[in-house]
Enzyme design. Structure first.
Site, mmCIF file in Angstrom:
data_model
loop_
_atom_site.group_PDB
_atom_site.id
_atom_site.type_symbol
_atom_site.label_atom_id
_atom_site.label_comp_id
_atom_site.label_asym_id
_atom_site.label_seq_id
_atom_site.Cartn_x
_atom_site.Cartn_y
_atom_site.Cartn_z
ATOM 1 N N ASN A 244 -1.672 -9.051 4.462
ATOM 2 C CA ASN A 244 -1.128 -9.441 3.161
ATOM 3 C C ASN A 244 0.397 -9.405 3.272
ATOM 4 O OD1 ASN A 244 -0.341 -9.701 0.504
ATOM 5 N ND2 ASN A 244 -1.098 -7.693 -0.142
ATOM 6 N N TRP A 245 0.985 -10.587 3.361
ATOM 7 C CA TRP A 245 2.453 -10.641 3.524
ATOM 8 C C TRP A 245 3.183 -10.334 2.230
ATOM 9 C CZ3 TRP A 245 3.617 -15.681 6.865
ATOM 10 C CH2 TRP A 245 3.107 -15.492 8.151
ATOM 11 N N LYS A 246 2.457 -10.253 1.137
ATOM 12 C CA LYS A 246 3.075 -10.057 -0.186
ATOM 13 C C LYS A 246 4.159 -11.121 -0.403
ATOM 14 C CE LYS A 246 1.955 -5.220 0.229
ATOM 15 N NZ LYS A 246 1.930 -3.950 -0.435
ATOM 16 N N HIS B 77 -5.543 -7.139 -6.344
ATOM 17 C CA HIS B 77 -4.670 -6.202 -5.627
ATOM 18 C C HIS B 77 -4.025 -5.272 -6.660
ATOM 19 C CE1 HIS B 77 -1.385 -4.597 -3.237
ATOM 20 N NE2 HIS B 77 -2.041 -5.000 -2.159
ATOM 21 N N GLU C 114 -1.156 -4.225 -6.972
ATOM 22 C CA GLU C 114 0.151 -4.676 -7.479
ATOM 23 C C GLU C 114 -0.026 -5.706 -8.590
ATOM 24 O OE1 GLU C 114 1.839 -5.640 -3.649
ATOM 25 O OE2 GLU C 114 1.843 -3.508 -3.169
ATOM 26 N N GLU D 213 -8.438 0.357 -1.422
ATOM 27 C CA GLU D 213 -7.022 0.617 -1.192
ATOM 28 C C GLU D 213 -6.520 1.657 -2.189
ATOM 29 O OE1 GLU D 213 -4.954 -2.902 0.828
ATOM 30 O OE2 GLU D 213 -4.921 -3.314 -1.311
ATOM 31 N N GLY E 46 1.997 1.095 1.041
ATOM 32 C CA GLY E 46 3.438 1.015 1.287
ATOM 33 C C GLY E 46 4.150 2.355 1.317
ATOM 34 N N SER F 170 -1.160 1.581 4.172
ATOM 35 C CA SER F 170 -0.360 2.127 5.273
ATOM 36 C C SER F 170 -1.079 2.118 6.626
ATOM 37 C CB SER F 170 0.134 3.534 4.923
ATOM 38 O OG SER F 170 1.038 3.468 3.836
ATOM 39 N N GLY G 55 -0.667 -4.512 4.763
ATOM 40 C CA GLY G 55 0.539 -5.073 4.156
ATOM 41 C C GLY G 55 1.688 -5.097 5.154
ATOM 42 N N GLY G 56 2.560 -4.103 5.076
ATOM 43 C CA GLY G 56 3.793 -4.076 5.866
ATOM 44 C C GLY G 56 3.609 -4.377 7.345
#
Ligand code: PEP
Length: 252
Positions: free
Chosen positions: A10-12, A98, A100, A168, A174, A212, A233-234
């Site tokens: 997930n590149w956000k 998600h 977010e 998640e 993150g 993470s 993600g990251g």
């Protein structure tokens, strides 16, 4: 049939066309050169980069996903993207619910479910996200939250062949913090049991862990019983780190 593991990035809201071409191209080249069996792999860039990524991974096993879709097929919904268009752009997957989006856009379980239904109707596989906040965990409510998110967000028409759930914990996203393997195992069991109450194929459903995950902890997290892959993600913004996660996916 037990679900084939999935590692989804997930590149956000990150990346330019140049970065997307380089990152997706690097990953596609690694996948083409891989010696052993690979899990399912997906990249979920921002909507504006879907076509760029689809072109960069064409001819490889790397699939493309989106980060959200609208519940309706078309209409007066400025700024939104339909599942039908995502399919047309080359997507196989779409992340829905998600944390977010649940937090930033007030998405309820019902809103998430209608988006997942739209994804299914368009022939996309929804990756439905669930997970408790830190306050909910501290209050001993983590399992209850995940139960109500799974039962409220997963469509009746979902099957193990067309749907993926991602557990998640919000406090792990993150932050560099992760639950213990025992906690991950327990929460995946809660999600699987809840899904299984309304669906016949609970044992076969792919349930990903997210929060993470990176190259250095992938082996531990992906070895947990009931974990069928990861939503990343990251670390998905770094081809080498993401690749380390991919090669640590369960082999089935
Ligand atoms: C995510 O965005 O779904 C996620 C798990 O992010 P990170 O890996 O950066 O914690």
């Amino acid at each position: 049939m037990t679900a084939q593991p999935l590692i989804a990035g997930n590149w956000k809201m990150n990346g330019s066309t140049a970065q997307a071409k380089a990152l997706a191209g690097d990953l596609a080249a690694r996948a083409k050169g891989a010696a052993g069996p690979l899990p399912r792999i997906a990249l979920c860039p921002p909507a504006g980069l879907i076509s760029t990524v689809a072109a960069a991974v064409a001819g490889s096993v790397v699939a493309v996903g989106a980060q959200d879709c609208h519940a309706k097929e078309k209409g007066a919904h400025t700024g939104d993207t339909s599942a039908v268009l995502l399919k047309d752009l080359g997507c196989t997957y779409v992340i829905v619910g998600h944390s977010e989006r649940r937090a930033d856009h007030g998405e309820t379980n019902e809103a998430v479910r209608t988006k997942a239904e739209a994804a299914l109707a368009a022939g996309l596989t929804p990756i439905i996200c669930v997970g408790e906040t830190e306050a909910e965990r501290d209050a001993g409510k983590a399992a209850d939250v995940v139960r109500s998110q799974v039962s409220g967000s997963v469509p009746a028409k979902s099957t193990a062949a067309n749907t993926v759930i991602a557990y998640e914990p919000v406090w792990a996203i993150g932050t560099g913090r992760t639950p213990t393997p025992d906690d991950v195992k327990a929460m995946h069991a809660v999600a699987r049991e809840t899904y299984g109450k309304a669906h016949a194929d609970g044992a076969d459903l792919a349930i990903l862990y997210g929060g993470s995950v990176k190259g250095s902890n992938a082996a531990t997290l992906l070895a947990v019983a009931g974990v069928d892959g990861a939503l990343v993600g990251g670390a998905s913004l770094d081809a080498a780190d993401f690749w380390t996660i991919i090669i640590n996916a369960p082999k089935r």
